[in-house]
Motif scaffolding. Sequence first.
Motif, PDB file in Angstrom:
ATOM      1  N   VAL A  86       0.909  -1.436   0.051  1.00 30.57           N
ATOM      2  CA  VAL A  86      -0.223  -0.144   0.002  1.00 30.57           C
ATOM      3  C   VAL A  86       1.088   1.100   0.016  1.00 30.57           C
ATOM      4  CG1 VAL A  86      -1.881   1.166   1.246  1.00 30.57           C
ATOM      5  CG2 VAL A  86      -1.864  -1.365   1.384  1.00 30.57           C
ATOM      6  N   TYR A 130      -7.539   9.354  -2.625  1.00 37.23           N
ATOM      7  CA  TYR A 130      -7.988   8.156  -1.739  1.00 37.23           C
ATOM      8  C   TYR A 130      -9.686   8.351  -1.937  1.00 37.23           C
ATOM      9  CZ  TYR A 130      -8.042  12.094   1.584  1.00 37.23           C
ATOM     10  OH  TYR A 130      -8.294  13.426   2.026  1.00 37.23           O
ATOM     11  N   GLY A 172      -5.659  -5.527  -7.057  1.00 35.90           N
ATOM     12  CA  GLY A 172      -5.171  -4.336  -6.846  1.00 35.90           C
ATOM     13  C   GLY A 172      -5.664  -3.124  -7.984  1.00 35.90           C
ATOM     14  N   TRP A 196     -11.228   5.727  -4.272  1.00 39.05           N
ATOM     15  CA  TRP A 196     -11.072   4.105  -4.157  1.00 39.05           C
ATOM     16  C   TRP A 196     -12.420   3.622  -3.833  1.00 39.05           C
ATOM     17  CZ3 TRP A 196     -12.626   0.097  -0.829  1.00 39.05           C
ATOM     18  CH2 TRP A 196     -11.957  -1.025  -0.761  1.00 39.05           C
ATOM     19  N   THR A 230      -2.931   0.138  -3.959  1.00 35.23           N
ATOM     20  CA  THR A 230      -3.363  -0.914  -3.278  1.00 35.23           C
ATOM     21  C   THR A 230      -3.230  -2.153  -3.935  1.00 35.23           C
ATOM     22  OG1 THR A 230      -5.660  -0.412  -3.996  1.00 35.23           O
ATOM     23  CG2 THR A 230      -5.121   0.450  -1.944  1.00 35.23           C
TER      24      THR A 230
END
Length: 833
Positions: free
Chosen positions: A674, A781, A775, A784, A749
């Motif tokens: 990550v 973020y 991933g 996501w 990720t």
Amino acid sequence: MTRPIARRRLLSLALAAALAAPVQAQEFEPFTVSDIRVEGLQRISTGTVFTYLPVERGDLLDRTRSSEAIRALFRTGFFDDVRLERQGDILVVVVEERPAINRITLVGNKDVKTEDLTKGLANIGLAEGETYDPMALDRVTQELLRQYNNRGKYGVTIRPTVTELDRNRVDITITIAEGKASKIRDINIVGNDLFTETQLRRGWESNTSNWLSWYRRDDQYSREKLSGDLEKLTNYYLDRGYVDFNIESTQVAISPDRRDIFVTANVVEGEVYTVSDVRISGDTVLPQEDVEKLLMIAEGDTFSRARVEFTTDAITATLGNIGYAFAQVTPVPTLDRDNRTVALNFYVEPGPRVQVRRIVFKGNTSTADEVLRREMRQFEGAWYSQAAIDRSKVRLQRLGFFEEVDIQTPEVAGQPDQVDVVVNVKERNSGQFTFGLGYQETYGLITSIQLVQNNFLGTGNRFSLEVQNNSYSRQFGFSYTDPYFTDDGISLGYNLSYRDLQYASRDSNLARYDNTVASADVQVGIPLTETDTVQFALGIDRNEITTSDGSTPPPLIEYLVATLGDRAYFPCFDVDDDDDETTPPENDDDDPGTPDQQACGNLRQWNVNAWRLQAGWLRDSRNDYLMPTRGSYHRIGGEVVLPGSDLEYYRINYSYEKYLPLASWLVLKIGADVGFGDSYGDTAKSNCPTFDNEGDVITDTAKCGLPFFRNYYVGGPGSIRGFETNTVGPTYSFSGSGFPQPLGGSLKTLGNLEFIFPTAFETRAARLSAFVDVGNVYLGYDDWEAKTLRISTGISLTWQSPMGPIAISYAIPLQYERSDRIERVQFTFGGTF
């Protein structure tokens, strides 16, 4: 009568005749030997004969002594015939030597290596250059039959052939027809009423044919494997309290064609026993209450042999770690069959407390003793500690300098309270000079020159010089690391590198811009524990970025303009200048009256200078650096570009690996990676426009985040297999770009689940695995979403070859978008980027 039996009988008769004949032949009267002469020798020296002959000058030779002499010479195995003759008072020993073995050839052996067979033959006395003994050849035949039968090959035939040569020599050819291994067709346990056969056979190495038998070969019968499985069966019942359990008989039947094996085990289960009392007696050394804490079985528990053994091992290990190297703990059970109970008494005999007198290193011809000694956790003059010795072995193995590490602790003669620690190592080549070619599908042909010395001049320091080139990049690197800059294990390293990446020159699966980076840094590592280290680095970078209007995605150009300001276009050249030969013809209108002008191209260039501070924490308990099978790896790292740099940003990363051995042939690997980055300070205060895939501006007041040239990329080998390298994640398309250009993202990720088969090949350098990769990368973020994750599954083969690492994988994407670029077969050869 079979040929081996007939041969044995003929040899027995011949030997009996040879031993009996001299007794009958000695018709001469006893006499005193004045001299001894030996006749018939070709290879064997006269001195050798005298060594074994029990008669000397001056001895009285009679019928009894002559028989003893002949038998003594026959026992040497050197002679086919021995006669004693008399010439006056001279004893004449007439011998006929057995031939010497010129060559031994093995034909047809596939299941057993020739090297292993040759060693076995030598141990029995059959080796090139040795004296040929027909009895030894017969023993070899029987031993080979036994070895193949133990591997389940009952149809094997072994035919030795002896060819006589000149000068009393022979060639031996052993022809082996291995045949097919007998398969286990049925395993039947009779008498099990309490547990099913599936429960009892869980974990057995012997099994009937199944879909994994091609790899595990568990359906091939082996006497050793079956013995181990029956021991597991006994343990299964004893671990559950069935003290009276017994395997009454075992039958192994083979079919007439020797292809099928049928195994039957007859068992008596008995009754469950409970523990009525647990005591510790003897000299416990430690306080009684401390030793009692190590008990893993208590009064009222169901008896379990496994828990009894765990208790025994725990007490022995505890005493061994405080110097009692020869401590013994004996569990003494007392059975009460009427009440079905067991009373346990653990009797402790600590023996003498042992000190380590000396630590000796053997086999390290290139590596200095100091390099090995600083990895030792057992010290001279200290109390013996098995835990310290075990940890020392692991640390030596993790250096990467040795193929094998073996530690022995022999007792010191006459000193029962002292031992020496002898460390035997087998060094591997820790230095490499490589000029090679590699290929990776994305990067094309890779040429490299690499000089690496992981054990520089035997000091344990690492030196590396590397030059690499492919179709659109050049890289140069130099590094030097001293892992023991101080005696406390603080490491110090220096790194210099230069990269010239011509992303705009071709389809590189990256956004089209050129990037030239020169960097230097100093790294320091501080060990906290045996497995924990903190690392710091301070470096400086100079980053030169060149963009091209109409080729480089506008969001990247606008980011540079917003944070660093605009730059002038280049290259520039004159237009309509009829007096300048350098003016391109298409820019000259041949009209002297037209005023001269200057035009510039569509390239712009930005220089980004940065001071970089890095810090990280590392915990590594893996048992091997390249091919681990157990242990874990954690790394948390942070990178901050310090205030005053042209751009101010940070990145945080976390990597995790866990290796769990599920069986001797299977290891589960769980991995995660990550990463996140963002800007701060003046860079974060700048406003950057955002675009959609059609090139339209969505907003021009968005915060400028992580610089695009520091974005994360995923896809391809090393991340999500089954997708083209770097293509997973945000892309940008516009007229003239030709294809969606990957932009990467500030959030990464990745997850990985892998089943590794470490014993699929005979070498530890290669392994086969089945994997699931998952991933994606995101611009931030907030973007996501679980449904956007990419998932693939497949198989992979990795090999640490002498020419460099090779990885081949075949993957099938399970979750993907129609626009994703799929690549099922991927491979890398040589270095990776």
